[in-house]
Every structure is written in C-alpha cells, then in structure tokens.
Design a protein around this motif. Structure first.
Motif, PDB file in Angstrom:
ATOM      1  N   ASN A  16     -16.642 -63.801 -22.067  1.00  0.00           N
ATOM      2  CA  ASN A  16     -16.037 -62.770 -22.912  1.00  0.00           C
ATOM      3  C   ASN A  16     -16.990 -61.597 -23.116  1.00  0.00           C
ATOM      4  N   VAL A  17     -18.252 -61.871 -23.343  1.00  0.00           N
ATOM      5  CA  VAL A  17     -19.223 -60.832 -23.670  1.00  0.00           C
ATOM      6  C   VAL A  17     -19.589 -60.000 -22.445  1.00  0.00           C
ATOM      7  N   ASN A  18     -20.080 -60.633 -21.393  1.00  0.00           N
ATOM      8  CA  ASN A  18     -20.505 -59.886 -20.215  1.00  0.00           C
ATOM      9  C   ASN A  18     -19.346 -59.142 -19.558  1.00  0.00           C
ATOM     10  N   TYR A 146     -26.059 -62.208 -29.475  1.00  0.00           N
ATOM     11  CA  TYR A 146     -26.352 -63.596 -29.830  1.00  0.00           C
ATOM     12  C   TYR A 146     -25.060 -64.344 -30.173  1.00  0.00           C
ATOM     13  N   GLY A 147     -25.029 -65.626 -29.876  1.00  0.00           N
ATOM     14  CA  GLY A 147     -23.949 -66.492 -30.337  1.00  0.00           C
ATOM     15  C   GLY A 147     -22.669 -66.420 -29.524  1.00  0.00           C
ATOM     16  N   ALA A 148     -22.774 -66.161 -28.233  1.00  0.00           N
ATOM     17  CA  ALA A 148     -21.575 -66.059 -27.397  1.00  0.00           C
ATOM     18  C   ALA A 148     -20.796 -67.380 -27.347  1.00  0.00           C
ATOM     19  N   ASN A 149     -21.464 -68.500 -27.585  1.00  0.00           N
ATOM     20  CA  ASN A 149     -20.783 -69.801 -27.555  1.00  0.00           C
ATOM     21  C   ASN A 149     -20.141 -70.175 -28.892  1.00  0.00           C
ATOM     22  N   ASP A 150     -20.286 -69.310 -29.888  1.00  0.00           N
ATOM     23  CA  ASP A 150     -19.769 -69.608 -31.229  1.00  0.00           C
ATOM     24  C   ASP A 150     -18.433 -68.930 -31.518  1.00  0.00           C
ATOM     25  N   ASN A 151     -17.644 -68.708 -30.484  1.00  0.00           N
ATOM     26  CA  ASN A 151     -16.333 -68.055 -30.629  1.00  0.00           C
ATOM     27  C   ASN A 151     -16.427 -66.758 -31.428  1.00  0.00           C
ATOM     28  N   PRO A 152     -17.202 -65.793 -30.927  1.00  0.00           N
ATOM     29  CA  PRO A 152     -17.325 -64.529 -31.653  1.00  0.00           C
ATOM     30  C   PRO A 152     -15.987 -63.802 -31.714  1.00  0.00           C
ATOM     31  N   LYS A 153     -15.827 -63.007 -32.755  1.00  0.00           N
ATOM     32  CA  LYS A 153     -14.616 -62.220 -32.921  1.00  0.00           C
ATOM     33  C   LYS A 153     -14.538 -61.160 -31.830  1.00  0.00           C
ATOM     34  N   ASN A 160     -20.132 -54.393 -29.992  1.00  0.00           N
ATOM     35  CA  ASN A 160     -21.376 -54.593 -29.262  1.00  0.00           C
ATOM     36  C   ASN A 160     -21.310 -53.935 -27.882  1.00  0.00           C
ATOM     37  N   SER A 161     -20.161 -54.001 -27.228  1.00  0.00           N
ATOM     38  CA  SER A 161     -19.993 -53.392 -25.908  1.00  0.00           C
ATOM     39  C   SER A 161     -20.120 -51.877 -25.982  1.00  0.00           C
ATOM     40  N   LYS A 162     -19.558 -51.302 -27.008  1.00  0.00           N
ATOM     41  CA  LYS A 162     -19.682 -49.843 -27.202  1.00  0.00           C
ATOM     42  C   LYS A 162     -21.142 -49.475 -27.463  1.00  0.00           C
ATOM     43  N   GLN A 163     -21.827 -50.275 -28.292  1.00  0.00           N
ATOM     44  CA  GLN A 163     -23.258 -50.031 -28.555  1.00  0.00           C
ATOM     45  C   GLN A 163     -24.064 -50.119 -27.263  1.00  0.00           C
ATOM     46  N   TYR A 164     -23.722 -51.062 -26.419  1.00  0.00           N
ATOM     47  CA  TYR A 164     -24.382 -51.247 -25.136  1.00  0.00           C
ATOM     48  C   TYR A 164     -24.229 -50.004 -24.262  1.00  0.00           C
TER      49      TYR A 164
END
Length: 170
Positions: A16-18, A146-153, A160-164
């Motif tokens: 989801n994150v990457n 941090y915490g990609a395995n913790d079901n982030p919202k 975070n993607s916009k900040q990236y």
C-alpha cells in the motif's frame, strides 16, 4: 533537476505504501524517472551499463524500498555491488556519482517506537548512506513511513505520499 527513483520492492503489487509513493510521483513524470528493479530484472540479471547510464543522466537519486529483516531487499544489495564499481563510482577515475544528491525512502513494518527502542533506522541504513557518501554523493535526510504492517489509514498513506513527492521535488 532530474530525479531518478529506484524502487526495489519485491512485491510492489501487495504494497500500500510503496505503491502509493509511486502513484504520487507518476503525477510528476516530467521531473521524475521511476525505475523498478524487480520489474526490470525479474531474473536478477542486472544490466550494469544501463544502470550506470541512468545514474549519469540524473542529478538526484532516491532509493525506495521496504525494510526487510532490518536490511535492504536482496536485489538492492546486488545492484549496489554490481553497479557501483571501482573506477566508475569510487577509486581512481571513480567520480561519476560525485556531487549527486542522494536520499533513501523507506517503509517499515514496525512502528517508530519499535525501532527507537531496539536500534535506530538511521543505524540500520548506515551501510547504504555511507556507500553513497564514499562515492562522493551528498546524502540528504531519508523519507520514512513507519508501521506499514499495522493497517495504516489510507489518508495517512496519502499524506505521507504527498510529503514524499514534495521532499523530492522541492
């Protein structure tokens, strides 16, 4: 400035994150080249000349990956071993990365508190950042989720993607 984002995620479709980071960066494809190593080299046979040419043609290099067992994914280490060669990236005549901007973008399964209570993420990533410093690159602060395995919202991932993207482009 031309930015190269080297994505080294072995299961990008399940991330989801990457995947969100890539989607955000694709909106700026006039400024960012996204290069996915596992898609480019499913057989793990790296085209060194092609990779070195990509590095030469960009001013800013971002390496994006999930942390695996407190380390980089296998293909990233292999890429570094094969592409950052003596006489090209370091040693006599090895100045091709000198002055280039370099940054890591890392997602972790564990929370920030988990890492801070055990070992810092900065310490875990030191071998990669020192390698690029040794090659003469300017190492910039890492971007982390941090915490990609913790079901982030989903909203937290989007923010975070916009900040990236803003971090890379500004």
């Amino acid at each position: 400035m031309k930015h190269l984002v080297i994505v080294t995620h072995p299961n990008i479709e399940e991330s989801n994150v990457n995947k969100s980071w890539i989607n955000e960066l694709q909106q700026h494809d006039d400024k960012v080249t996204i290069h996915q190593l596992y898609k480019e080299y499913p057989d793990l046979n790296i085209d060194v000349a092609k990779e070195q040419e990509l590095l030469l043609n960009h001013d800013s290099i971002v390496i994006q990956f999930p942390l695996h067992w407190f380390n980089t994914p296998f293909l990233l280490k292999k890429w570094m071993d094969e592409v950052l060669t003596y006489g090209w990236a370091f040693g006599p005549g090895g100045d091709k990365l000198k002055g280039k901007k370099f940054r890591l973008s890392v997602s972790t399964g564990g929370t920030e508190e988990t890492y801070n209570s055990f070992v810092s993420l900065e310490d875990l990533l030191k071998s990669v950042t020192v390698s690029f410093q040794f090659c003469g690159s300017e190492v910039l602060p890492s971007h982390v989720f941090y915490g990609a395995n913790d079901n982030p919202k989903l909203e937290d991932i989007k923010v975070n993607s916009k900040q990236y993207a803003d971090l890379i482009l500004n």
